[in-house]
Design a protein around this motif. Structure first.
Motif, PDB file in Angstrom:
ATOM      1  N   LEU A 200      12.166   7.478   6.646  1.00 50.00           N
ATOM      2  CA  LEU A 200      12.948   6.337   7.116  1.00 50.00           C
ATOM      3  C   LEU A 200      12.438   5.339   7.608  1.00 50.00           C
ATOM      4  N   SER A 201      12.406   3.810   7.152  1.00 48.90           N
ATOM      5  CA  SER A 201      12.146   2.902   7.765  1.00 48.90           C
ATOM      6  C   SER A 201      12.882   2.350   9.112  1.00 48.90           C
ATOM      7  N   GLY A 202      11.998   1.964  10.080  1.00 48.54           N
ATOM      8  CA  GLY A 202      13.084   1.500  11.271  1.00 48.54           C
ATOM      9  C   GLY A 202      13.823   0.548  10.808  1.00 48.54           C
ATOM     10  N   GLY A 203      13.428  -0.065   9.714  1.00 49.94           N
ATOM     11  CA  GLY A 203      15.063  -1.534   9.251  1.00 49.94           C
ATOM     12  C   GLY A 203      15.078  -2.582   9.991  1.00 49.94           C
ATOM     13  N   THR A 204      14.103  -3.544   9.320  1.00 46.96           N
ATOM     14  CA  THR A 204      14.396  -4.778  10.101  1.00 46.96           C
ATOM     15  C   THR A 204      15.660  -5.333  10.040  1.00 46.96           C
ATOM     16  N   THR A 205      16.307  -5.434   8.415  1.00 51.82           N
ATOM     17  CA  THR A 205      17.310  -5.728   7.847  1.00 51.82           C
ATOM     18  C   THR A 205      18.318  -4.731   7.721  1.00 51.82           C
ATOM     19  N   GLY A 206      18.483  -4.427   8.995  1.00 54.47           N
ATOM     20  CA  GLY A 206      19.956  -3.620   9.139  1.00 54.47           C
ATOM     21  C   GLY A 206      19.612  -2.187   9.068  1.00 54.47           C
ATOM     22  N   LEU A 207      20.397  -1.162   7.901  1.00 55.26           N
ATOM     23  CA  LEU A 207      20.285  -0.026   8.269  1.00 55.26           C
ATOM     24  C   LEU A 207      18.806   0.310   7.395  1.00 55.26           C
ATOM     25  N   PRO A 208      17.983   1.716   7.500  1.00 50.94           N
ATOM     26  CA  PRO A 208      16.649   2.435   7.471  1.00 50.94           C
ATOM     27  C   PRO A 208      17.203   2.306   5.626  1.00 50.94           C
ATOM     28  N   LYS A 209      15.638   1.955   5.294  1.00 48.80           N
ATOM     29  CA  LYS A 209      15.372   1.748   4.330  1.00 48.80           C
ATOM     30  C   LYS A 209      14.390   2.944   3.894  1.00 48.80           C
ATOM     31  N   LEU A 210      14.615   3.805   2.374  1.00 45.64           N
ATOM     32  CA  LEU A 210      13.755   4.995   2.331  1.00 45.64           C
ATOM     33  C   LEU A 210      12.616   4.981   1.934  1.00 45.64           C
ATOM     34  N   ILE A 211      12.113   5.310   1.926  1.00 50.87           N
ATOM     35  CA  ILE A 211      10.823   5.886   2.493  1.00 50.87           C
ATOM     36  C   ILE A 211      10.116   6.864   1.263  1.00 50.87           C
ATOM     37  N   ALA A 212       9.641   6.596   0.071  1.00 50.78           N
ATOM     38  CA  ALA A 212       9.069   7.687  -0.507  1.00 50.78           C
ATOM     39  C   ALA A 212       7.537   7.903  -0.421  1.00 50.78           C
ATOM     40  N   ARG A 213       7.645   9.279  -0.637  1.00 52.68           N
ATOM     41  CA  ARG A 213       5.704   9.376  -0.373  1.00 52.68           C
ATOM     42  C   ARG A 213       5.626  10.664  -0.990  1.00 52.68           C
ATOM     43  N   THR A 214       4.418  10.891  -1.650  1.00 49.83           N
ATOM     44  CA  THR A 214       4.745  11.404  -2.983  1.00 49.83           C
ATOM     45  C   THR A 214       3.599  12.419  -2.388  1.00 49.83           C
ATOM     46  N   HIS A 215       3.484  13.455  -3.287  1.00 50.73           N
ATOM     47  CA  HIS A 215       2.915  14.937  -2.734  1.00 50.73           C
ATOM     48  C   HIS A 215       0.912  14.133  -2.444  1.00 50.73           C
ATOM     49  N   ASP A 216       1.117  13.367  -3.732  1.00 59.34           N
ATOM     50  CA  ASP A 216      -0.513  13.158  -3.450  1.00 59.34           C
ATOM     51  C   ASP A 216      -0.743  12.238  -2.007  1.00 59.34           C
ATOM     52  N   ASP A 217       0.408  11.306  -2.305  1.00 60.07           N
ATOM     53  CA  ASP A 217      -0.402   9.837  -0.666  1.00 60.07           C
ATOM     54  C   ASP A 217       0.248  11.622   0.299  1.00 60.07           C
ATOM     55  N   TYR A 218       1.388  11.881   0.518  1.00 61.10           N
ATOM     56  CA  TYR A 218       0.600  12.682   1.942  1.00 61.10           C
ATOM     57  C   TYR A 218       0.346  13.472   2.232  1.00 61.10           C
ATOM     58  N   LEU A 219       0.049  13.976   1.266  1.00 57.57           N
ATOM     59  CA  LEU A 219      -1.459  15.432   1.000  1.00 57.57           C
ATOM     60  C   LEU A 219      -2.725  14.774   2.038  1.00 57.57           C
ATOM     61  N   CYS A 220      -2.647  13.247   1.496  1.00 55.90           N
ATOM     62  CA  CYS A 220      -3.502  12.289   1.892  1.00 55.90           C
ATOM     63  C   CYS A 220      -3.393  11.693   3.715  1.00 55.90           C
ATOM     64  N   ASN A 221      -2.355  11.509   3.653  1.00 58.11           N
ATOM     65  CA  ASN A 221      -1.497  11.408   5.005  1.00 58.11           C
ATOM     66  C   ASN A 221      -2.064  12.288   5.928  1.00 58.11           C
ATOM     67  N   ILE A 222      -2.079  13.311   5.733  1.00 58.90           N
ATOM     68  CA  ILE A 222      -1.972  14.466   6.647  1.00 58.90           C
ATOM     69  C   ILE A 222      -3.810  15.357   6.820  1.00 58.90           C
ATOM     70  N   VAL A 223      -4.377  15.056   5.678  1.00 55.31           N
ATOM     71  CA  VAL A 223      -6.088  15.093   5.215  1.00 55.31           C
ATOM     72  C   VAL A 223      -6.744  14.254   6.401  1.00 55.31           C
ATOM     73  N   LEU A 224      -6.324  13.342   6.255  1.00 57.87           N
ATOM     74  CA  LEU A 224      -6.750  12.248   6.892  1.00 57.87           C
ATOM     75  C   LEU A 224      -6.326  11.999   8.390  1.00 57.87           C
ATOM     76  N   THR A 225      -5.043  12.329   8.468  1.00 57.59           N
ATOM     77  CA  THR A 225      -5.261  12.302   9.900  1.00 57.59           C
ATOM     78  C   THR A 225      -5.681  13.887  11.115  1.00 57.59           C
ATOM     79  N   SER A 226      -5.864  14.388  10.039  1.00 56.72           N
ATOM     80  CA  SER A 226      -6.164  15.966  10.828  1.00 56.72           C
ATOM     81  C   SER A 226      -8.146  15.687  11.525  1.00 56.72           C
ATOM     82  N   PRO A 227      -9.142  15.460  11.212  1.00 55.45           N
ATOM     83  CA  PRO A 227      -9.988  15.791  11.917  1.00 55.45           C
ATOM     84  C   PRO A 227     -10.110  14.923  13.197  1.00 55.45           C
ATOM     85  N   PRO A 228      -9.531  13.317  12.999  1.00 60.34           N
ATOM     86  CA  PRO A 228      -9.708  12.996  13.897  1.00 60.34           C
ATOM     87  C   PRO A 228      -9.114  13.290  15.583  1.00 60.34           C
ATOM     88  N   SER A 229      -7.877  13.788  14.914  1.00 63.46           N
ATOM     89  CA  SER A 229      -7.151  14.529  16.266  1.00 63.46           C
ATOM     90  C   SER A 229      -8.081  16.261  16.496  1.00 63.46           C
TER      91      SER A 229
END
Ligand code: OOB
Length: 554
Positions: A200-229
């Motif tokens: 969910l977006s924080g929603g600047t215009t009223g109610l939260p917007k839906l953010i569709a995250r694909t397997h490819d992009d969300y796995l990328c998000n996880i793989v990229l954030t893991s080593p720095p932590s």
């Protein structure tokens, strides 16, 4: 509607580059978890007051849960609104959905009818997952009402201690170990380009917007954030932020810990007494918090000492601006390394690195996790790049930043540039070393202790009150929460209004409690800009001036 139809794909040549660079692996999150479960079989994956599950046991429950969801009649691409407290069943259910291609829509426990009704209808959800009673609120009754009035919701799935709701499916039963009837069942397998999860977006215009995250992009998000932590098989990750939020879910959070072979500890509250006890008991090495929570931990540690926190190696802080002074107190006061995280459900994640100089860790919100993250800092009015180091609005695109909100062409036209940059609405300064300093916001939001609140949503609700002629919601500076909600209202003749009545009205509208105004200022007129819009900048400045006058006086 098929989920894919509401998404804005990355251009083909850009997607090809992300694949060629290995950022998009063509692997689903369910497969990635299954591989981790195979490698780390006997290690503990998930532990809380109720269960302790090895990877093999968790994998078994995930597969069983996926099969049971299919038996209920759910099919791949079906959406399920998930509103759960931090509890082991959240992990089993979420990974089961990822495994079977059923798409969880990550609601927050604080959401009420107003938000849930919107999420159910915007996602055309077929099922709703809630607790029965949580913090005195009857989620089951609300779930029943939503099911009765929704044309799409067929199933109510409930987390309950006594399992006595005959018209609902028991979440615990769904998450039980497999039995002969389902063991080894073939399950559907989504494609890596399919939508994995709706954030969910924080929603600047009223109610939260839906953010569709694909397997490819969300796995990328996880793989990229893991080593720095430095998340690895020895990580014990404590989740106290709501687990459906991007930060604890995947930055690297719960999913990052599970893919690395570490242990996830869900905890239903960030209160220092409970968090400290969990850290000590489970030898927690990593956790994530918003600044207001960190401030409460520092105070508590000041009173009871730091002994319980000896195992802590990385403390991630983000979601709202961490004041430099507070950052310094964390660095001096708490064990482990502070990592600032400036991220968003829309994608881009910036972090300070664990070996950064103290000055960077204390004074900046970090830098992007991928060299393929593209950032621009532009002038708010002209849209042109500002001079290096000058403040401006941050725009971004990249391998894990989708090109549009789900099924929202009008918002997309405002929130994304024609060439695909997401307009974050954050005012940042980029230092020569690449680190960003968040200086403010151009978007009309209030960040109350890490909860993003749309001013417009608050105003729309205020306009429903009898006698409110004009309403403006603005951020009021606050020591621990950073900001609170201040409502300015011009009343029609003969009307009165007090804060209690405003808050009662928000409750009656079924709105999440964090959106209720903390202050009400009734005025005879509101300042206007040259084009006749309410001048929120002037209102904010008034609040800041009043506050500094108060501080000087005290
Ligand atoms: C995280 O995600 P959201 O989607 O709840 O909120 C994003 C917005 C940002 O655009 C910014 O306005 C604010 O929250 N924010 C920060 C911040 N981190 C987020 N503002 C100042 N300093 C920070 N460190 O909040 C989120 C998602 C993933 C990881 C971390 C936070």
């Amino acid at each position: 509607m098929k989920t894919r139809e509401g998404t804005t794909p990355w251009p083909a040549d850009v997607a090809a580059r992300y694949r060629a660079e290995g950022l998009w692996q063509g692997r689903t999150l369910g497969d990635a978890f299954a591989e981790a479960a195979h490698v780390h079989a006997d290690r503990v994956a998930l532990v809380d007051d109720e269960v302790s599950l090895t990877y093999t046991e968790l994998h078994d429950r995930v597969e069983a849960c996926a099969a049971r969801l299919i038996d209920l009649g759910l099919v791949p691409d079906d959406r399920v609104v998930v509103q759960l407290p931090n509890h082991w069943t959240f992990v089993v259910l979420t990974v089961a959905c990822l495994r079977a291609g059923i798409v969880p829509v990550m609601a927050l426990p604080a959401h009420r009818e107003h938000e849930l009704r919107h999420l159910v209808s915007a996602s055309e959800a077929v099922a709703l997952v809630t607790p029965d009673i949580l913090r005195d609120f009857d989620h089951l009754a609300l779930g029943r009402a939503l099911r009765a009035s929704s044309p799409t919701v067929r199933h109510l799935i409930v987390l309950s201690d006594d399992d006595d709701a005959p018209d609902a499916v028991s979440l615990r039963a769904l998450c039980a170990p497999s039995d002969d009837s389902i063991r080894g069942r073939a399950l559907p397998r989504p494609d890596a380009t399919d939508v994995a999860v709706f954030l969910l977006s924080g929603g600047t215009t009223g109610l939260p917007k839906l953010i569709a995250r694909t397997h490819d992009d969300y796995l990328c998000n996880i793989v990229l954030t893991s080593p720095p932590s430095a998340v690895d098989r020895d990580t014990v990750y404590l989740a106290t932020l709501p687990m459906g939020h991007n930060f604890p879910l995947a930055c690297p959070g719960i999913l990052g810990t599970l893919l690395a072979g570490g242990t996830v500890v869900p905890l239903g509250s960030p209160r220092p007494e409970r968090a400290f006890a969990a850290i000590e008991r489970h030898g927690v090495t990593h956790t994530a918090a918003v600044p207001a929570v960190v401030a409460s931990w520092l105070d508590h540690a000041g009173a009871v000492g730091f002994d319980a926190l000896g195992s802590l190696r990385v403390l991630q802080v983000g979601g709202a601006r961490l004041a430099d002074e507070l950052a310094e107190r964390v660095v001096r006061g708490l064990p482990g390394t502070l990592q600032q995280v400036f991220g968003m459900a829309e994608g881009l994640i910036n972090v300070t690195r664990l070996d950064d100089p103290v000055e960077v860790v204390v004074g900046t919100q970090g830098r992007p996790v991928s060299p393929l993250d593209e950032l621009r800092v532009v002038d708010e009015t002209s849209g042109l790049d500002v001079a290096p180091g000058a403040p401006g609005v941050l725009l971004t695109r990249g391998p894990y930043t989708p090109r549009g909100y789900f099924d929202a062409p009008e918002t997309n036209a405002r929130s994304f540039t024609p060439d695909g940059y997401y307009i974050t609405g954050d005012i940042v300064r980029r230092r020569p070393d690449g680190n960003l300093v968040v200086e403010g916001r151009s978007k009309d939001m209030i960040n109350r202790g890490g909860e993003n609140i749309s001013a417009e949503e608050v105003e729309n609700l205020a306009y429903a009150l009898a006698g409110v002629r004009l309403a403006a919601a603005v951020a009021m500076p606050h020591d621990t929460l950073g900001e609170t909600v201040c409502l300015f209202a011009v009343l029609s003749d003969g009307h009165d209004l007090d804060l209690g009545a405003v808050r009662a009205h928000f409750d009656a509208c079924g709105v999440a409690a964090f959106k209720r105004p903390d202050h009400l200022v009734t005025v005879t007129e509101l300042p206007l800009t040259k084009v006749g819009k309410i001048d929120k900048k002037a209102l904010r400045e008034r609040l800041v001036a009043e506050r500094s006058a108060e501080l000087t006086a005290s």
